[in-house]
Enzyme design. Sequence first.
Site, PDB file in Angstrom:
ATOM      1  N   LYS A 151       5.089 -10.004   4.848  1.00  0.00           N
ATOM      2  CA  LYS A 151       4.757 -11.427   4.881  1.00  0.00           C
ATOM      3  C   LYS A 151       4.509 -11.980   3.480  1.00  0.00           C
ATOM      4  CE  LYS A 151       0.817 -12.451   6.506  1.00  0.00           C
ATOM      5  NZ  LYS A 151      -0.377 -13.167   6.195  1.00  0.00           N
ATOM      6  N   ARG A 194      -6.363 -18.568  12.977  1.00  0.00           N
ATOM      7  CA  ARG A 194      -6.574 -17.226  13.526  1.00  0.00           C
ATOM      8  C   ARG A 194      -7.065 -17.250  14.967  1.00  0.00           C
ATOM      9  NH1 ARG A 194      -6.850 -12.865   9.662  1.00  0.00           N
ATOM     10  NH2 ARG A 194      -6.704 -13.684   7.558  1.00  0.00           N
ATOM     11  N   ARG A 198       2.775   2.126   0.549  1.00  0.00           N
ATOM     12  CA  ARG A 198       2.096   1.182  -0.346  1.00  0.00           C
ATOM     13  C   ARG A 198       0.786   1.794  -0.852  1.00  0.00           C
ATOM     14  NH1 ARG A 198       0.570  -4.770   1.836  1.00  0.00           N
ATOM     15  NH2 ARG A 198      -1.273  -3.731   2.634  1.00  0.00           N
ATOM     16  N   ARG A 200      -5.322   0.475  -2.643  1.00  0.00           N
ATOM     17  CA  ARG A 200      -6.051  -0.060  -1.483  1.00  0.00           C
ATOM     18  C   ARG A 200      -6.454   1.086  -0.572  1.00  0.00           C
ATOM     19  NH1 ARG A 200      -3.534  -5.453   1.063  1.00  0.00           N
ATOM     20  NH2 ARG A 200      -4.990  -4.717   2.632  1.00  0.00           N
ATOM     21  N   ARG A 250      -6.151  -1.791  12.039  1.00  0.00           N
ATOM     22  CA  ARG A 250      -5.825  -3.097  11.440  1.00  0.00           C
ATOM     23  C   ARG A 250      -4.695  -3.780  12.201  1.00  0.00           C
ATOM     24  NH1 ARG A 250      -4.269  -1.529   5.713  1.00  0.00           N
ATOM     25  NH2 ARG A 250      -3.584  -3.677   5.540  1.00  0.00           N
TER      26      ARG A 250
END
Length: 193
Positions: free
Chosen positions: A14, A89, A128, A134, A146
Amino acid sequence: MFNLILFGPPGSGKGTQSERLIARYGLKHLSTGDILRSEIANQTRLGMEAKTLMDRGELVPDEVVIGMIRSALDNNPEAKGFLFDGFPRTKAQSVALDTLLSEKGEGINVVLALEVTEEELIKRLLNRGLTSGRTDDVNESVIRARIAEYHKKTSSVADHYREFDKVVGVKGEGTVDEIFDALCEEIEKRKVA
C-alpha cells in the site's frame, strides 16, 4: 476532485502504491498519523487536545480526527483530490468522513482494496523484517495477529462503502508495475475529466 481510500493489509504494498498514485494523479496524501503529528508539531488547538489525550494513553476521539481532516481539506483547496490512508477505520468514521465531504460537495469515488494471500503477506513482511529494523516484521505470530486485526478493523468500513458500490478488490500480487496498472485502470473507470 477525485477522492479515494486505499486499503491493504500490512505487507500489501500500500505504501509503495500510494506514492505512485499520488504522483500520477496529483492527489494529496491524507494519512491520519501524519496529520496528527503535524497538528501537534504546529501546536494547533486540535493538536494540543490530541496530545493531552495521547499522553494519558487514550485514543484520540473521532471528532478530533475529523476536525483535523476538515482542516487538511480546507488548507488544500487547490487539491485535485485526496488519497485517504489509515482512515476511516470504523463505520462511524466512514459516516463522518462522508458527511464532511458531502458538506464540501464531494464524496469518496472509490475504495481500492489490495488483495494478497496471507502466506504472501507473511513472506513479504518477514523479508522486510530482515532489513527494516521493525520488530513487528520478524515474528510470524505477531504478523498473523496484525493481519487479523487489519481485517477485523477494516471489514466494517468496506461493508459501509459496499452499500454504495464503491469497493473494488485489486489483485495485490505480481510486479509493482502490474499492481499499479490495475489500480490505475480502476481509477480511470471512475475518474471524471
